[in-house]
Scaffold this active site. Sequence first.
Site, PDB file in Angstrom:
ATOM      1  N   ASP A  99      40.375  68.822  14.954  1.00 42.95           N
ATOM      2  CA  ASP A  99      40.541  68.096  16.212  1.00 42.95           C
ATOM      3  C   ASP A  99      40.040  66.678  16.002  1.00 42.95           C
ATOM      4  OD1 ASP A  99      40.523  67.081  18.754  1.00 42.95           O
ATOM      5  OD2 ASP A  99      39.306  68.671  19.638  1.00 42.95           O
ATOM      6  N   ASN A 142      48.327  58.641  14.884  1.00 44.62           N
ATOM      7  CA  ASN A 142      49.531  59.056  15.599  1.00 44.62           C
ATOM      8  C   ASN A 142      49.281  60.145  16.638  1.00 44.62           C
ATOM      9  OD1 ASN A 142      52.564  59.755  15.920  1.00 44.62           O
ATOM     10  ND2 ASN A 142      51.661  61.646  15.147  1.00 44.62           N
ATOM     11  N   TYR A 162      47.581  58.665  30.335  1.00 44.87           N
ATOM     12  CA  TYR A 162      48.348  58.255  29.162  1.00 44.87           C
ATOM     13  C   TYR A 162      48.432  56.730  29.075  1.00 44.87           C
ATOM     14  CZ  TYR A 162      52.125  58.031  25.739  1.00 44.87           C
ATOM     15  OH  TYR A 162      52.888  57.756  24.625  1.00 44.87           O
ATOM     16  N   LYS A 170      46.737  54.214  26.216  1.00 42.94           N
ATOM     17  CA  LYS A 170      47.522  53.345  25.344  1.00 42.94           C
ATOM     18  C   LYS A 170      47.152  51.872  25.547  1.00 42.94           C
ATOM     19  CE  LYS A 170      49.723  56.631  23.287  1.00 42.94           C
ATOM     20  NZ  LYS A 170      49.462  56.934  21.865  1.00 42.94           N
TER      21      LYS A 170
END
Length: 242
Positions: A63, A90, A155, A159
């Site tokens: 993890d 990624n 999210y 980012k």
Amino acid sequence: MTRLPDKTALITGASKGLGYAVAERFAREGCAVAITSRSLPELEAAAERLRAHGTEVIVAAGDIADEADVQRLFERVRQAWGRLDLLVNNAGAFNGGPLTELSVEDWDRVIATNLRGPFLCTREALRMMQPQGVGRIINIGSISAQRVRPGSGPYSTSKHGLWGLTQVTALEGREYGVTCGCIHPGNILVERRHTERQEDQEPMIAPEDIAEVALTMAALPPHCEMLEAVVLPHRQAYVGRG
């Protein structure tokens, strides 16, 4: 002539999807790759396919949001190769919904995977790359770092944070010969979208398309830094998106 001969790369979230596409593209260019994700069976299957390109593959399940797992991962790379040329951050997670209905658990899971994980991996990579005097870190961001949508709170926030981490890494790596850049993809047709896809969905690009951009960034001369790249289907709404 291969473009990454004698190079080594660590790619997170690489058992499938975009991470695997990047690992496969690098392997085809002569790069030894270390791949990691949470699923050991999926990693082993991916590694078998990658080794068909004649490259060395290291498999390490774990993890990336767990500090001890990340330290073990990088120690494995250090023992095997003694150096690291490329890191591709990624691995990612997505949970969404209106902020008024979003659980703390969903928020924390996305932030941990998308932001804490890249920080932990970047920290360990810098500790290896700085003494080398060379290295490159590639972060997989999202156009959500620049054009948000409703229901994407954790999210989009993660980012945005990854883009900030990219810039700080580029700045702090400068005097050591370590570069850092961020690829902001639009819609990618990964495995989960194959099962969800409907005819009226938005345009998609393939993971291999983004892998080509990652290769371009990875194969730049050491004195060159591609700080940011936005790559999306040409028919996808972006400017004026909402």
